[in-house]
Write a protein that holds these residues in place. Sequence first.
Motif, PDB file in Angstrom:
ATOM      1  N   LEU A   1       0.263   5.269  -7.825  1.00 62.27           N
ATOM      2  CA  LEU A   1      -0.861   4.385  -7.519  1.00 62.27           C
ATOM      3  C   LEU A   1      -2.101   5.155  -7.064  1.00 62.27           C
ATOM      4  O   LEU A   1      -3.227   4.800  -7.427  1.00 62.27           O
ATOM      5  N   ALA A   2      -1.924   6.217  -6.279  1.00 64.23           N
ATOM      6  CA  ALA A   2      -3.082   6.984  -5.805  1.00 64.23           C
ATOM      7  C   ALA A   2      -3.819   7.629  -6.971  1.00 64.23           C
ATOM      8  O   ALA A   2      -5.064   7.603  -7.021  1.00 64.23           O
ATOM      9  N   SER A   3      -3.078   8.178  -7.934  1.00 64.46           N
ATOM     10  CA  SER A   3      -3.713   8.788  -9.102  1.00 64.46           C
ATOM     11  C   SER A   3      -4.419   7.743  -9.948  1.00 64.46           C
ATOM     12  O   SER A   3      -5.521   7.980 -10.472  1.00 64.46           O
ATOM     13  N   GLN A   4      -3.803   6.567 -10.091  1.00 66.36           N
ATOM     14  CA  GLN A   4      -4.429   5.491 -10.871  1.00 66.36           C
ATOM     15  C   GLN A   4      -5.727   5.024 -10.221  1.00 66.36           C
ATOM     16  O   GLN A   4      -6.734   4.816 -10.909  1.00 66.36           O
ATOM     17  N   LEU A   5      -5.720   4.883  -8.896  1.00 70.95           N
ATOM     18  CA  LEU A   5      -6.928   4.462  -8.197  1.00 70.95           C
ATOM     19  C   LEU A   5      -8.004   5.537  -8.284  1.00 70.95           C
ATOM     20  O   LEU A   5      -9.192   5.229  -8.457  1.00 70.95           O
ATOM     21  N   ALA A   6      -7.605   6.801  -8.191  1.00 75.84           N
ATOM     22  CA  ALA A   6      -8.569   7.902  -8.307  1.00 75.84           C
ATOM     23  C   ALA A   6      -9.266   7.871  -9.666  1.00 75.84           C
ATOM     24  O   ALA A   6     -10.491   8.063  -9.753  1.00 75.84           O
ATOM     25  N   GLN A   7      -8.491   7.606 -10.707  1.00 75.02           N
ATOM     26  CA  GLN A   7      -9.084   7.537 -12.044  1.00 75.02           C
ATOM     27  C   GLN A   7     -10.074   6.377 -12.153  1.00 75.02           C
ATOM     28  O   GLN A   7     -11.157   6.516 -12.733  1.00 75.02           O
ATOM     29  N   LYS A   8      -9.733   5.230 -11.559  1.00 78.95           N
ATOM     30  CA  LYS A   8     -10.649   4.088 -11.574  1.00 78.95           C
ATOM     31  C   LYS A   8     -11.942   4.403 -10.830  1.00 78.95           C
ATOM     32  O   LYS A   8     -13.025   3.936 -11.200  1.00 78.95           O
ATOM     33  N   MET A   9     -11.812   5.192  -9.757  1.00 75.25           N
ATOM     34  CA  MET A   9     -12.986   5.558  -8.948  1.00 75.25           C
ATOM     35  C   MET A   9     -13.671   6.813  -9.478  1.00 75.25           C
ATOM     36  O   MET A   9     -14.604   7.325  -8.851  1.00 75.25           O
ATOM     37  N   GLU A  10     -13.170   7.313 -10.605  1.00 77.68           N
ATOM     38  CA  GLU A  10     -13.724   8.503 -11.260  1.00 77.68           C
ATOM     39  C   GLU A  10     -13.680   9.733 -10.345  1.00 77.68           C
ATOM     40  O   GLU A  10     -14.601  10.538 -10.305  1.00 77.68           O
TER      41      GLU A  10
ATOM     42  N   GLY B   1      -2.129   2.315   3.610  1.00 75.82           N
ATOM     43  CA  GLY B   1      -2.551   0.921   3.513  1.00 75.82           C
ATOM     44  C   GLY B   1      -1.662   0.111   2.602  1.00 75.82           C
ATOM     45  O   GLY B   1      -0.657  -0.459   3.023  1.00 75.82           O
ATOM     46  N   LYS B   2      -1.997   0.076   1.331  1.00 73.63           N
ATOM     47  CA  LYS B   2      -1.338  -0.834   0.388  1.00 73.63           C
ATOM     48  C   LYS B   2       0.179  -0.670   0.337  1.00 73.63           C
ATOM     49  O   LYS B   2       0.921  -1.640   0.517  1.00 73.63           O
ATOM     50  N   ILE B   3       0.650   0.553   0.103  1.00 68.74           N
ATOM     51  CA  ILE B   3       2.100   0.745  -0.059  1.00 68.74           C
ATOM     52  C   ILE B   3       2.834   0.493   1.252  1.00 68.74           C
ATOM     53  O   ILE B   3       3.810  -0.265   1.305  1.00 68.74           O
ATOM     54  N   ASN B   4       2.374   1.124   2.326  1.00 71.15           N
ATOM     55  CA  ASN B   4       3.071   1.014   3.597  1.00 71.15           C
ATOM     56  C   ASN B   4       3.117  -0.424   4.091  1.00 71.15           C
ATOM     57  O   ASN B   4       4.181  -0.922   4.505  1.00 71.15           O
ATOM     58  N   LYS B   5       1.998  -1.123   4.027  1.00 66.24           N
ATOM     59  CA  LYS B   5       1.956  -2.487   4.563  1.00 66.24           C
ATOM     60  C   LYS B   5       2.709  -3.469   3.669  1.00 66.24           C
ATOM     61  O   LYS B   5       3.299  -4.440   4.166  1.00 66.24           O
ATOM     62  N   ASN B   6       2.725  -3.216   2.364  1.00 67.00           N
ATOM     63  CA  ASN B   6       3.534  -4.067   1.487  1.00 67.00           C
ATOM     64  C   ASN B   6       5.021  -3.912   1.795  1.00 67.00           C
ATOM     65  O   ASN B   6       5.779  -4.894   1.799  1.00 67.00           O
ATOM     66  N   ILE B   7       5.455  -2.677   2.062  1.00 68.72           N
ATOM     67  CA  ILE B   7       6.856  -2.449   2.427  1.00 68.72           C
ATOM     68  C   ILE B   7       7.187  -3.156   3.729  1.00 68.72           C
ATOM     69  O   ILE B   7       8.219  -3.834   3.847  1.00 68.72           O
ATOM     70  N   VAL B   8       6.306  -3.022   4.727  1.00 70.92           N
ATOM     71  CA  VAL B   8       6.539  -3.682   6.013  1.00 70.92           C
ATOM     72  C   VAL B   8       6.617  -5.195   5.833  1.00 70.92           C
ATOM     73  O   VAL B   8       7.501  -5.862   6.388  1.00 70.92           O
TER      74      VAL B   8
ATOM     75  N   ASN C   1      -2.579  15.088   4.100  1.00 71.63           N
ATOM     76  CA  ASN C   1      -1.578  14.707   3.108  1.00 71.63           C
ATOM     77  C   ASN C   1      -0.374  15.631   3.277  1.00 71.63           C
ATOM     78  O   ASN C   1      -0.524  16.856   3.281  1.00 71.63           O
ATOM     79  N   THR C   2       0.810  15.062   3.448  1.00 73.15           N
ATOM     80  CA  THR C   2       1.988  15.867   3.796  1.00 73.15           C
ATOM     81  C   THR C   2       3.180  15.429   2.946  1.00 73.15           C
ATOM     82  O   THR C   2       3.410  14.240   2.742  1.00 73.15           O
ATOM     83  N   ASN C   3       3.930  16.396   2.467  1.00 71.17           N
ATOM     84  CA  ASN C   3       5.079  16.114   1.613  1.00 71.17           C
ATOM     85  C   ASN C   3       6.072  15.182   2.292  1.00 71.17           C
ATOM     86  O   ASN C   3       6.510  15.434   3.418  1.00 71.17           O
TER      87      ASN C   3
ATOM     88  N   ILE D   1      -5.772   8.605  -0.796  1.00 73.21           N
ATOM     89  CA  ILE D   1      -4.378   8.678  -0.346  1.00 73.21           C
ATOM     90  C   ILE D   1      -4.167   7.857   0.916  1.00 73.21           C
ATOM     91  O   ILE D   1      -3.162   7.150   1.058  1.00 73.21           O
ATOM     92  N   THR D   2      -5.130   7.940   1.833  1.00 74.86           N
ATOM     93  CA  THR D   2      -5.018   7.171   3.074  1.00 74.86           C
ATOM     94  C   THR D   2      -5.014   5.669   2.786  1.00 74.86           C
ATOM     95  O   THR D   2      -4.205   4.926   3.356  1.00 74.86           O
ATOM     96  N   MET D   3      -5.893   5.233   1.893  1.00 76.08           N
ATOM     97  CA  MET D   3      -5.943   3.814   1.531  1.00 76.08           C
ATOM     98  C   MET D   3      -4.648   3.357   0.867  1.00 76.08           C
ATOM     99  O   MET D   3      -4.113   2.294   1.196  1.00 76.08           O
ATOM    100  N   VAL D   4      -4.136   4.186  -0.027  1.00 72.34           N
ATOM    101  CA  VAL D   4      -2.965   3.780  -0.822  1.00 72.34           C
ATOM    102  C   VAL D   4      -1.669   3.951  -0.042  1.00 72.34           C
ATOM    103  O   VAL D   4      -0.872   3.016   0.074  1.00 72.34           O
ATOM    104  N   TYR D   5      -1.438   5.158   0.506  1.00 71.76           N
ATOM    105  CA  TYR D   5      -0.187   5.432   1.207  1.00 71.76           C
ATOM    106  C   TYR D   5      -0.087   4.649   2.515  1.00 71.76           C
ATOM    107  O   TYR D   5       0.878   3.946   2.774  1.00 71.76           O
TER     108      TYR D   5
END
Length: 258
Positions: free
Chosen positions: A43-52, A78-85, A157-159, A72-76
């Motif tokens: 998702l982060a790569s897809q959003l980056a491409q949309k934002m050029e 935000g969207k992914i973390n909060k959807n899981i919660v 950003n951390t593994n 990454i902060t927005m996606v990891y």
Amino acid sequence: METLKIVKIGGNIIDDSKALDAFLEQFSRMESPKLLVHGGGKLASQLAQKMEVEVKMVQGRRITDAETLDIITMVYGGKINKNIVAKLQSLSCNAIGFTGADGNTIVSVKRPVKDIDYGFVGDVETVNTEILELLMGQDIAPIFCAITHDSQGSLLNTNADTIASELAIGFAEKYNVELYYCFEKNGVLRDVNDDDSVIETITEPIYQNLLSEGIIADGMLPKLNNCFHAINKNVTKVCIGKPNMLTQATTKFTTITK
């Protein structure tokens, strides 16, 4: 000692909504205390491409410049973390989302520049478990995304595999920690094209033989390095396989031992 299960799910599960829902149902049924670490998926790569914003990868690892860190902060976080919660709440599993900055739980140092400048990428230095222990004592599951901080005001950003192993090590003094790396394969495979060719037990000598034979390579190398790092730092149990290894004792998976 009480048993704590730490589960890390890979991006392949994040990218598949049905697989994610099935996993979260399994996770919700696990006894407390438990903790989840998740990767970011595509998702982060897809959003980056949309934002050029250019996606820069070197040897399979993301270069994290300032713009990429924002995404990454927005996606990891935000969207992914909060959807899981939110999905866990719907399954009657009380959960709270975390980055390493929250509660000062994971402090990292920005990776030094050697041959490659990875940008805002963190290498974990310290793990603080006190707040997490309080939450888990109230049957609340911490849900970590792959972001830490440097104590100087910067996110990193951390593994996610590393975050999972470092959290497991941080808890090992007070719990019997079981660490599970869940992804789309049945475990570490002798033949990547044969999902039944699971190597069910890997010790250090076996690992060295597999390396010399070229059976273990690419993305499995850092994952197994994290596994051995954890098992050599008093983590009780480390396993790699599909999520159903969490609930089905007969499922094939890989166990890492000393």
